[in-house]
Design a protein around this motif. Structure first.
Motif, PDB file in Angstrom:
ATOM      1  N   GLU A 256       0.916  -1.205  -0.066  1.00 42.96           N
ATOM      2  CA  GLU A 256       0.041   0.042  -0.019  1.00 42.96           C
ATOM      3  C   GLU A 256       0.617   1.205   0.122  1.00 42.96           C
ATOM      4  OE1 GLU A 256      -3.318   0.481  -0.111  1.00 42.96           O
ATOM      5  OE2 GLU A 256      -3.392  -1.840  -0.372  1.00 42.96           O
TER       6      GLU A 256
ATOM      7  N   VAL B  62      -9.690  -1.461  10.576  1.00 40.23           N
ATOM      8  CA  VAL B  62     -10.120  -1.922   9.111  1.00 40.23           C
ATOM      9  C   VAL B  62      -9.386  -3.163   8.770  1.00 40.23           C
ATOM     10  CG1 VAL B  62     -10.393   0.391   8.512  1.00 40.23           C
ATOM     11  CG2 VAL B  62      -8.263  -0.780   8.206  1.00 40.23           C
ATOM     12  N   ALA B  63      -9.673  -3.526   7.642  1.00 39.96           N
ATOM     13  CA  ALA B  63      -9.167  -5.081   7.263  1.00 39.96           C
ATOM     14  C   ALA B  63      -7.486  -5.009   7.050  1.00 39.96           C
ATOM     15  CB  ALA B  63      -9.571  -5.494   5.946  1.00 39.96           C
TER      16      ALA B  63
ATOM     17  N   PHE C  56      -4.039  -4.257   6.121  1.00 43.58           N
ATOM     18  CA  PHE C  56      -3.562  -3.614   5.035  1.00 43.58           C
ATOM     19  C   PHE C  56      -1.981  -3.611   5.028  1.00 43.58           C
ATOM     20  CE2 PHE C  56      -2.658   0.734   5.753  1.00 43.58           C
ATOM     21  CZ  PHE C  56      -3.401   0.966   7.027  1.00 43.58           C
TER      22      PHE C  56
ATOM     23  N   GLN D  74      -0.034  -1.329  12.092  1.00 40.66           N
ATOM     24  CA  GLN D  74      -1.343  -1.642  12.401  1.00 40.66           C
ATOM     25  C   GLN D  74      -1.556  -2.775  13.286  1.00 40.66           C
ATOM     26  OE1 GLN D  74      -3.525  -3.352   8.788  1.00 40.66           O
ATOM     27  NE2 GLN D  74      -5.553  -2.961   9.607  1.00 40.66           N
TER      28      GLN D  74
ATOM     29  N   ARG E  80      -4.245   4.890   0.706  1.00 38.62           N
ATOM     30  CA  ARG E  80      -5.584   4.448   0.976  1.00 38.62           C
ATOM     31  C   ARG E  80      -6.018   5.072   2.468  1.00 38.62           C
ATOM     32  NH1 ARG E  80      -8.346   0.151  -2.395  1.00 38.62           N
ATOM     33  NH2 ARG E  80      -6.619  -1.265  -3.122  1.00 38.62           N
TER      34      ARG E  80
ATOM     35  N   VAL F  97      -9.694   6.322   5.537  1.00 37.54           N
ATOM     36  CA  VAL F  97      -9.888   5.500   6.936  1.00 37.54           C
ATOM     37  C   VAL F  97     -10.063   6.572   7.723  1.00 37.54           C
ATOM     38  CG1 VAL F  97      -8.778   4.102   8.674  1.00 37.54           C
ATOM     39  CG2 VAL F  97      -8.404   3.797   6.097  1.00 37.54           C
TER      40      VAL F  97
ATOM     41  N   THR G 292     -21.754  -0.016   4.632  1.00 39.33           N
ATOM     42  CA  THR G 292     -20.977   0.336   3.417  1.00 39.33           C
ATOM     43  C   THR G 292     -21.740   1.118   2.388  1.00 39.33           C
ATOM     44  OG1 THR G 292     -19.525  -1.508   3.979  1.00 39.33           O
ATOM     45  CG2 THR G 292     -19.430  -0.300   1.649  1.00 39.33           C
TER      46      THR G 292
ATOM     47  N   TYR H 271     -16.744   2.202   3.770  1.00 43.15           N
ATOM     48  CA  TYR H 271     -17.470   1.396   4.596  1.00 43.15           C
ATOM     49  C   TYR H 271     -17.690   2.351   6.112  1.00 43.15           C
ATOM     50  CZ  TYR H 271     -12.736   2.131   6.772  1.00 43.15           C
ATOM     51  OH  TYR H 271     -11.836   2.873   7.142  1.00 43.15           O
TER      52      TYR H 271
ATOM     53  N   GLY I 152     -10.854  -6.855  11.441  1.00 43.50           N
ATOM     54  CA  GLY I 152     -10.930  -5.857  10.158  1.00 43.50           C
ATOM     55  C   GLY I 152     -12.375  -5.961   9.587  1.00 43.50           C
TER      56      GLY I 152
ATOM     57  N   ARG J 181     -13.362  -4.594   5.991  1.00 45.89           N
ATOM     58  CA  ARG J 181     -13.466  -3.095   5.705  1.00 45.89           C
ATOM     59  C   ARG J 181     -12.023  -2.637   5.111  1.00 45.89           C
ATOM     60  NH1 ARG J 181     -16.709  -0.393  10.313  1.00 45.89           N
ATOM     61  NH2 ARG J 181     -14.668   0.545  10.980  1.00 45.89           N
ATOM     62  N   THR J 182     -12.641  -2.521   3.693  1.00 47.82           N
ATOM     63  CA  THR J 182     -11.320  -2.014   2.955  1.00 47.82           C
ATOM     64  C   THR J 182     -11.647  -0.740   2.185  1.00 47.82           C
ATOM     65  OG1 THR J 182     -12.240  -3.443   1.082  1.00 47.82           O
ATOM     66  CG2 THR J 182     -10.094  -4.360   2.345  1.00 47.82           C
TER      67      THR J 182
END
Lengths: 398, 501, 116
Positions: A140, A243-244, A246, A262, A303, A307, B75, B80, B147, B150-151
């Motif tokens: 990223e 968040v997911a 990354f 993270q 990205r 966020v 979302t 999201y 997570g 959530r991207t």
């Protein structure tokens, strides 16, 4: 009580060692002293353990530095980090997910290349990475900022509160008394030697006092009549919503003076510094740093623009001119020791606790911490460490 | 089952423009301007999200009012974490639920809830402390689950990056355009001050937008609450000295007196000389087993649902009224056609004032259970019944319902004030003076309305106006400025609420 | 019996709070860090009331023995980093361009919003 292991009984009148400050440095030292068999150790904190820098920092851990002094100490620390959870019987959530120091200019790339060579010579496990490799390690990352760097695959980060709690519990099990809500108001010195400390819960006699008071270290030193040549600076950090995943490794940018990672909970945590250190002892955040952190992190990891920021706080560090910690005895007051001036105090704690404990116990400071003695500052023998992501005045090493 | 209220007894204006949107591949309809979560709820979607750790189903109204609701984060168009209760529907959006796999309606990760005994709070500090490899794997797994998928979608990051509106000095910033904030802004403006009035809602008015009962205005005339604040809002918009910013959030008070505001057009950095905190209050939740099952809602969101959005919370409700406003809300629910399975007052009977239970409800034979404590709510995807029992022992009662409305009190939305009072490393004490009057605060700072603990609308109106006048009389030079702080001059708490150098 | 959720952000139950308090996390700040209450998207707006109430009960009903609630910090509501970065100036972001508006309703009223 505040944390498991804190002492419920009142402060006693005498101890063998009194440590001022129940942060990660003070608690690691207390644990290691107790392990060496030192019996009556007390750690005093005016608030709850880990309430200062230990509970506010960026949690990152590496040993890939540029100077012999730093790599020596922090490599020893990293070695201990890897087994710390087992040692303390408490999962400090050390993640060996890697640590990338990112170079964004040709000069920084060359510096990283030279650092990698030096690290290899000193036995530190690290590798110089090219632009392409850096972008692979952090997909990223903004490619414009990723020209190369130094990567340590076994470094990473841990959970700062867990570390404080782990050391506190382990120390308490070995008989260390951790007293919370106790403010040290004076250090008694007579005949050039420490006699005891005065607190708002009574006076305590002790032949050894260790100043592990972080942002309050200068004030404590003054109580002993010692002038600490450090400056109290405010650092700020942010955390985002979860968040997911990354970002795998810990990431530090030499160009942006920023550091981030993270967490296992998915939150992005990071801080940046401005070229001129913010000299203050206020724990308020500022809009200036908020704008700086947002702009820089979005630039570093685009990205992140999508966020959300969740929280923004500040903490204090005590900085010496060479940004290196101040460890060991103080020449003018026998029995008074320091472990302060820490900018990277979290990652340095496991080694410093063990080494300083040995030094206090045996009366001779181990080799790895000797270069960090306070006398270097008096005598102008500043340590040259360049691989730091820290704001400094012009003309300094970083 | 149609939850939409077609004829509202209070004749409060309704939204009228019907629009379509996509929800997880289906086409649904709602009304332009209503919160997306409301549109979903009215369309029969009771489970709006799955919770962070245990993937428990969550519905509307659980926490609404904060409004950083984890319960209704959706979302929307690829972004999201959009708060469903606070985001107006425009039409054409693509809406999906989050954190569930394969879907929120049937979430396999909900199994975690059954094994929750294995993972209580703090479990991560005990697990795998001796096996770094397992710890590492567990951490990666936790990261994926936490997570929640959530991207940041492509394009979302670019859209989020918008230029700011710059900085602006203002003599007075009023945060919160409820009745107290509106009154304060108008009073201050009348006294010659320029005011920036900031509110999170898409329209000003705050809690009174949902109030159908009469409130006495400053002119002595009694009008329904929503009409009162609509009138004040219209005056504020027309006033040359007042800038009204809606759908805007004041982000916090920063060192040096900086108040950044997140507006729909970008960030506006305010530098106010004076600050009035009129941020209102939050509903206090009531802890009982099953208190997060979809259908268990707080009184505030329910009142907004029925009076602003014209949507019933459900068909059959139990109202838990530990405060007078709970009884009033029960009456309103009854008036819009919600069947009241029971009104429960958990306080000891001797503490309940005589005549608390509204005449209209006893005439309608609504079961009244004073002195009954709440034992638990039963249900999984939606509440099915509430179990209550008399405090002093006796028959357990289990009224069936699909909604539980909790009115257990309110507490001030204190965060902005606390930030304003934070100096050095402590939050200064705020004290009331001997008469229980206004807080003794640093100069140039005032609190009014719900944020000051005032729940009566007429009193909030009066206090707000008074605070606005008081602030207009204060001059920045008349006090030692509290900010900016010089190094080493961190404030220390003093009982008077001020700071000492 | 079902769970009594005191913190919906992180699914912290009343039992969790009691257990961690009993384990020794008795200060609001350490209890917060050990259970994750106050640390979710709502930053304590929902749970501050019940958590502090429970803490007072656990401390034996003695108001004076419980410290203040954990510090309230900005932002008052989660805010996109892009919004903050965009406002920080043209050097922010990967490029100087900004995408189309996200499409939110314009709320600013009156002609006197500050200059860009």
């Amino acid at each position: 009580m505040a944390v498991p292991g804190a002492c419920r009984s009142p402060l006693r009148r005498a101890y063998d060692v009194v440590i001022v400050g129940a942060g990660v440095q003070g608690l690691a030292l207390a644990y290691e002293l107790a392990k060496l068999g030192v019996r009556d150790v007390a750690v005093l904190d005016r608030s709850y353990p880990g309430g200062g820098g230990s509970g506010r920092n960026g949690e990152m851990i590496r040993s890939a530095f540029g100077s012999r002094e730093w790599t020596g100490l922090f490599e020893e620390s990293l070695r201990r980090w890897r087994t710390l959870s087992a040692e303390l019987d408490f999962n400090v959530l050390f993640s060996g997910s890697g640590y990338l120091v990112l170079a964004s200019t040709p000069e920084q790339v060359e510096r990283c290349r030279a650092d990698a060579v030096r690290q290899a010579a000193l036995g530190v496990r690290s590798q110089f990475v090219t632009a392409e490799e850096a972008r692979r390690i952090v997909p990223e990352v903004n490619p414009d900022l990723a020209l190369g760097g130094v990567y340590q695959d076994q470094a990473g980060f841990a959970h700062h509160d867990a570390v404080v709690w782990g050391y506190a519990r382990a120390a308490a099990r070995l008989g260390v008394e951790i007293h919370t809500g106790v403010t040290v108001t004076g250090v008694d010195v007579a005949g050039g030697a420490v006699r005891g400390v005065r607190t708002d819960r009574g006076d305590v006699s002790t032949p050894v006092v260790v100043n592990a008071a972080g942002g309050g270290a200068r004030a404590v030193a003054e109580m002993a009549g010692v002038r600490l040549p450090t400056r109290t600076c405010r650092l700020e950090m942010i955390v985002t919503e979860s968040v997911a995943p990354f970002l795998r490794p810990a990431l530090a940018s030499l160009e942006l003076l920023g550091y981030c990672h993270q967490t296992a909970r998915g939150e992005f945590v990071g801080g940046t510094e401005l070229p001129h250190p913010d000299v203050s002892d206020s724990l308020n955040g500022t809009y200036t740093l908020l704008a700086d952190m947002a702009a820089k992190f979005v630039r570093l990891l685009p990205r992140l623009a999508g966020v959300r920021l969740l929280r923004h706080w500040a903490g204090l560090v005590d900085q010496a001119d060479d940004l290196s910690p101040v460890i060991g005895p103080v020449p003018e007051v026998s029995g008074f020791h320091l472990t302060c001036g820490w900018v990277y105090g979290f990652m340095g704690a496991p080694a410093t606790g063990a080494l300083l404990a040995r030094g206090i116990h045996e009366g001779v400071m181990p080799e790895l911490i000797r270069p960090f003695s306070v006398t270097r500052l008096h005598e102008g023998r500043l340590i040259q460490e360049g691989a730091l992501v820290v704001a400094a005045e012009e003309g300094n090493a970083a | 089952m149609n939850l939409r209220i077609t004829t509202h007894p209070s004749a409060r204006p309704a939204r009228s423009r019907r629009v379509a949107f996509t929800f997880e591949g289906r086409t649904l309809h709602g009304y332009e301007g209503e919160p997306i979560a409301t549109a979903l709820h009215a369309a029969g979607v009771r489970v709006l999200s799955r919770s962070f750790k245990y993937h428990r189903p969550r519905g509307i109204g659980l926490t609404c009012g904060t409004p950083s609701c984890p319960g209704c984060q959706l979302t929307v168009d690829g972004q999201y974490g959009v708060p469903g209760c606070a985001t107006p529907l425009r039409g054409g959006e693509s809406v999906r639920r989050e954190r569930a796999w394969p879907g929120a309606g049937w979430d396999l990760l909900g199994a975690i809830d059954r094994f929750s005994a294995l993972v209580p709070a703090g479990f991560q500090f005990r697990l795998f402390r001796r096996s770094p490899r397992s710890a590492h794997l567990a951490e990666r797994l936790m990261g994926v689950i936490a997570g929640g998928g959530r991207t940041v979608a492509a394009g979302v990051a670019a859209r989020a990056l918008r230029p700011g509106l710059g900085e602006r000095r203002t003599p007075l910033a009023v945060v919160g355009a409820g009745v107290a904030g509106l009154a304060a802004a108008l009073a201050a403006a009348e006294s010659g001050l320029e005011v920036v009035l900031v509110d999170q809602g898409d329209e000003p008015g705050g809690a009174l937008r949902a109030e159908t009962r009469h409130v006495r205005g400053l002119d002595g005339v009694e009008v329904p609450g929503f009409r009162l604040v609509a009138g004040l809002a219209a005056q504020a918009r027309k006033h040359a000295s007042i800038t009204v910013l809606t759908a805007s959030t004041a982000l916090g008070w920063y060192e040096g007196g900086v108040l950044p505001v997140d507006t729909p057009d970008g960030l506006l950095v305010l530098r106010p000389d004076r600050l009035l905190v009129a941020t209102g209050d939050y509903d206090v939740p009531m802890p009982f087993p099953g208190n997060d099952i979809p259908g268990v809602m707080l009184a505030g969101p329910v009142q907004r649902l029925i009076n602003v959005d014209h949507v019933r919370p459900g068909e059959r409700a139990v109202v838990v009224a530990a405060e007078p406003y709970g009884y009033g809300l029960a009456e309103q629910l009854h008036a819009v056609g919600v069947v009241l399975a029971a009104v429960v007052d958990p306080r000891p009977e001797r503490e309940i004032p005589a005549g608390a239970f509204p005449e209209a409800l006893s005439a309608a034979r609504v079961p009244y259970l004073p002195g009954h404590a709440v034992r638990e709510a039963v249900g999984h995807r939606g509440v099915r019944r509430l179990v209550v029992a008399p405090r002093d022992g006796g028959l357990v009662v289990r009224p069936a319902c699909d909604t539980v409305v909790v009115a257990a009190g309110r507490r001030p939305a204190e965060e902005l004030l606390l930030q304003r009072l934070y100096h050095g490393d402590v939050t200064l004490d705020v004290t009331r003076d001997e008469a229980g009057g206004p807080y003794s605060l640093p100069g140039g700072v005032a609190v009014a309305g719900g944020a000051a603990g005032t729940t009566d609308p007429a009193a909030a109106l009066a206090h707000g106006a008074e605070a606005g006048r008081r602030l207009s009389r204060w001059k920045p030079e008349s006090d030692l400025p509290l900010t900016p702080l010089s190094p080493g001059a961190a404030g220390r708490p003093s009982p008077s609420g001020g700071t000492s150098d | 019996m079902g769970k009594t959720i005191i913190c919906p952000c992180h699914d912290v139950t009343v039992e969790d709070i009691r257990a961690m308090y009993a384990a020794g996390y008795t200060h609001p700040e350490t209890l917060k860090r050990a259970t994750a209450v106050f640390m979710g998207p709502c930053q304590g707006k929902h749970c501050a009331g019940p958590v502090m109430e429970l803490l007072r009960e656990l401390a034996g009903g003695d108001e004076g023995r419980v410290s203040r609630r954990p510090t309230a910090r900005p932002p008052l509501r989660p805010v996109l980093l892009g919004v903050l970065a965009g406002a920080a100036g043209p050097s922010a972001g990967p490029s100087a361009e900004t995408g189309p508006e996200a499409g939110r309703e314009t709320g600013a009223e009156s002609g006197t919003t500050g200059g860009a």
